[in-house]
Design a protein around this motif. Structure first.
Motif, PDB file in Angstrom:
ATOM      1  N   ARG A 126       0.864  -1.183   0.000  1.00  0.00           N
ATOM      2  CA  ARG A 126       0.000   0.000   0.000  1.00  0.00           C
ATOM      3  C   ARG A 126       0.896   1.228   0.000  1.00  0.00           C
ATOM      4  O   ARG A 126       1.899   1.258   0.701  1.00  0.00           O
ATOM      5  CB  ARG A 126      -0.894   0.033   1.261  1.00  0.00           C
ATOM      6  N   CYS A 128       1.265   5.677  -0.034  1.00  0.00           N
ATOM      7  CA  CYS A 128       0.601   6.938   0.314  1.00  0.00           C
ATOM      8  C   CYS A 128       0.682   7.875  -0.888  1.00  0.00           C
ATOM      9  O   CYS A 128       1.777   8.225  -1.325  1.00  0.00           O
ATOM     10  CB  CYS A 128       1.282   7.569   1.523  1.00  0.00           C
ATOM     11  N   SER A 130       0.110  10.867  -0.955  1.00  0.00           N
ATOM     12  CA  SER A 130       0.488  12.216  -0.565  1.00  0.00           C
ATOM     13  C   SER A 130       1.989  12.332  -0.287  1.00  0.00           C
ATOM     14  O   SER A 130       2.682  13.125  -0.922  1.00  0.00           O
ATOM     15  CB  SER A 130      -0.334  12.622   0.654  1.00  0.00           C
ATOM     16  N   SER A 142       0.894  -0.042   8.366  1.00  0.00           N
ATOM     17  CA  SER A 142       0.851   1.328   8.865  1.00  0.00           C
ATOM     18  C   SER A 142       0.243   1.315  10.266  1.00  0.00           C
ATOM     19  O   SER A 142      -0.763   0.643  10.496  1.00  0.00           O
ATOM     20  CB  SER A 142      -0.021   2.189   7.939  1.00  0.00           C
ATOM     21  N   LYS A 144      -1.518   3.385  11.467  1.00  0.00           N
ATOM     22  CA  LYS A 144      -2.861   4.001  11.395  1.00  0.00           C
ATOM     23  C   LYS A 144      -3.789   3.198  10.485  1.00  0.00           C
ATOM     24  O   LYS A 144      -4.756   3.745   9.951  1.00  0.00           O
ATOM     25  CB  LYS A 144      -2.748   5.443  10.898  1.00  0.00           C
ATOM     26  N   ARG A 147      -4.836   4.259   6.833  1.00  0.00           N
ATOM     27  CA  ARG A 147      -4.284   5.601   6.595  1.00  0.00           C
ATOM     28  C   ARG A 147      -2.774   5.585   6.789  1.00  0.00           C
ATOM     29  O   ARG A 147      -2.242   4.721   7.510  1.00  0.00           O
ATOM     30  CB  ARG A 147      -4.928   6.620   7.541  1.00  0.00           C
ATOM     31  N   CYS A 148      -2.088   6.541   6.168  1.00  0.00           N
ATOM     32  CA  CYS A 148      -0.633   6.581   6.216  1.00  0.00           C
ATOM     33  C   CYS A 148      -0.133   6.875   7.632  1.00  0.00           C
ATOM     34  O   CYS A 148      -0.570   7.852   8.262  1.00  0.00           O
ATOM     35  CB  CYS A 148      -0.111   7.653   5.252  1.00  0.00           C
ATOM     36  N   GLY A 152      -1.117  10.435   7.511  1.00  0.00           N
ATOM     37  CA  GLY A 152      -2.556  10.288   7.776  1.00  0.00           C
ATOM     38  C   GLY A 152      -3.449  10.218   6.540  1.00  0.00           C
ATOM     39  O   GLY A 152      -4.661  10.060   6.657  1.00  0.00           O
ATOM     40  N   THR A 153      -2.855  10.314   5.330  1.00  0.00           N
ATOM     41  CA  THR A 153      -3.650  10.241   4.097  1.00  0.00           C
ATOM     42  C   THR A 153      -4.123   8.800   3.873  1.00  0.00           C
ATOM     43  O   THR A 153      -3.420   7.857   4.235  1.00  0.00           O
ATOM     44  CB  THR A 153      -2.794  10.688   2.882  1.00  0.00           C
ATOM     45  N   ARG A 154      -5.319   8.635   3.244  1.00  0.00           N
ATOM     46  CA  ARG A 154      -5.811   7.283   2.954  1.00  0.00           C
ATOM     47  C   ARG A 154      -4.886   6.579   1.970  1.00  0.00           C
ATOM     48  O   ARG A 154      -4.519   7.157   0.936  1.00  0.00           O
ATOM     49  CB  ARG A 154      -7.243   7.360   2.398  1.00  0.00           C
ATOM     50  N   LEU A 155      -4.470   5.340   2.296  1.00  0.00           N
ATOM     51  CA  LEU A 155      -3.504   4.610   1.461  1.00  0.00           C
ATOM     52  C   LEU A 155      -4.178   4.037   0.221  1.00  0.00           C
ATOM     53  O   LEU A 155      -5.377   3.755   0.228  1.00  0.00           O
ATOM     54  CB  LEU A 155      -2.868   3.482   2.274  1.00  0.00           C
ATOM     55  N   THR A 156      -3.393   3.846  -0.841  1.00  0.00           N
ATOM     56  CA  THR A 156      -3.914   3.266  -2.085  1.00  0.00           C
ATOM     57  C   THR A 156      -2.992   2.128  -2.547  1.00  0.00           C
ATOM     58  O   THR A 156      -1.909   1.931  -1.993  1.00  0.00           O
ATOM     59  CB  THR A 156      -3.969   4.314  -3.217  1.00  0.00           C
TER      60      THR A 156
END
Ligand code: AMP
Length: 216
Positions: A126, A128, A130, A142, A144, A147-148, A152-156
């Motif tokens: 996964r 980030c 961002s 992670s 979180k 999230r990263c 804190g950005t949503r992971l892709t």
């Protein structure tokens, strides 16, 4: 004056070469550059370079040598007289020849991993979108969750981390980059590190190999 070092980190996709390049950069205090990451950034920004590279990256193929070499030249020009780490460059003999004329490598690290293990790792990767941090659902989760852990950005999932594309990328790696590894082995620049171990153990061996080669 001491010649600036040029350190290469190679390895099949999923071997952890990107993570290792980042960790090494911190340990030996040198900047690291990933041609793959630079290409993804160009694609994201939809630049001329990005539009040219996108179909190759999507198919899991190497972008043309001229494009990869242009990035390497830009990186080298930005750091004249300074040591640098290249992550995932060169990936073909044509690129290796271009680098030999630009900045002959001081040490080449091959993070070794079997293809079947690489497949398992890549499907769980996964990223980030961002800050570019890389996580793994099993091996490097992670803190979180989805999230990263850094920003804190949503992971892709990377679009080229689909199983069919991964298989293609591995085949491309063996066709084009195995000869590069053989070339550096012949010139006694290559150090092979077993990548099928915890990140910290691999990082320890990578740093030890590099420090040994950099010693005056
Ligand atoms: P990576 O992040 O290193 O797995 O690279 C992702 C993709 O970027 C690859 O599958 C290639 O399409 C492209 N790429 C990265 N580095 C190179 C390179 N040195 N030469 C050609 N294509 C590259």
């Amino acid at each position: 004056m001491k010649r600036p070092a040029t350190i290469l980190i190679l390895g099949v996709q999923g071997s952890g070469k990107g993570t290792q390049a980042e960790l090494l950069a911190r340990r030996v205090r040198m900047p690291f550059y990933s041609v793959g990451a630079l290409l993804r950034e160009e694609i994201r920004r939809n630049t001329q370079f990005g539009r040219l590279a996108a179909p190759y990256v999507r198919r899991g193929e190497l972008v043309p040598d001229d494009v990869a070499n242009a990035f390497a030249r830009l990186i080298a020009l930005r750091r004249p007289g300074k040591s640098i780490i290249f992550d995932g460059y060169p990936r073909s003999l044509g690129q290796a020849r271009a680098l030999a004329a630009l900045r002959p490598p001081t040490v080449v690290i091959d993070v070794r991993l079997a293809d079947r293990e690489a497949l398992v790792r890549l499907t769980g990767r996964r990223v980030c979108p961002s800050c570019g941090a890389v996580w793994h659902v099993r091996f490097h989760p992670s803190p979180k969750g989805a999230r990263c852990g850094r920003c804190g950005t949503r992971l892709t999932t990377r679009p080229d981390d689909q199983p069919a594309t991964i298989r293609r990328r591995l085949a491309v790696y063996h066709a084009y980059t195995d000869p590069v590894l053989r070339y550096y082995r012949r010139t006694k620049r290559l150090v092979t590190i077993d990548g099928n171990r915890p990140i910290a153990a691999v990082a320890h061996d990578v740093a030890a190999a590099v420090r040994q080669r950099l010693r005056p």
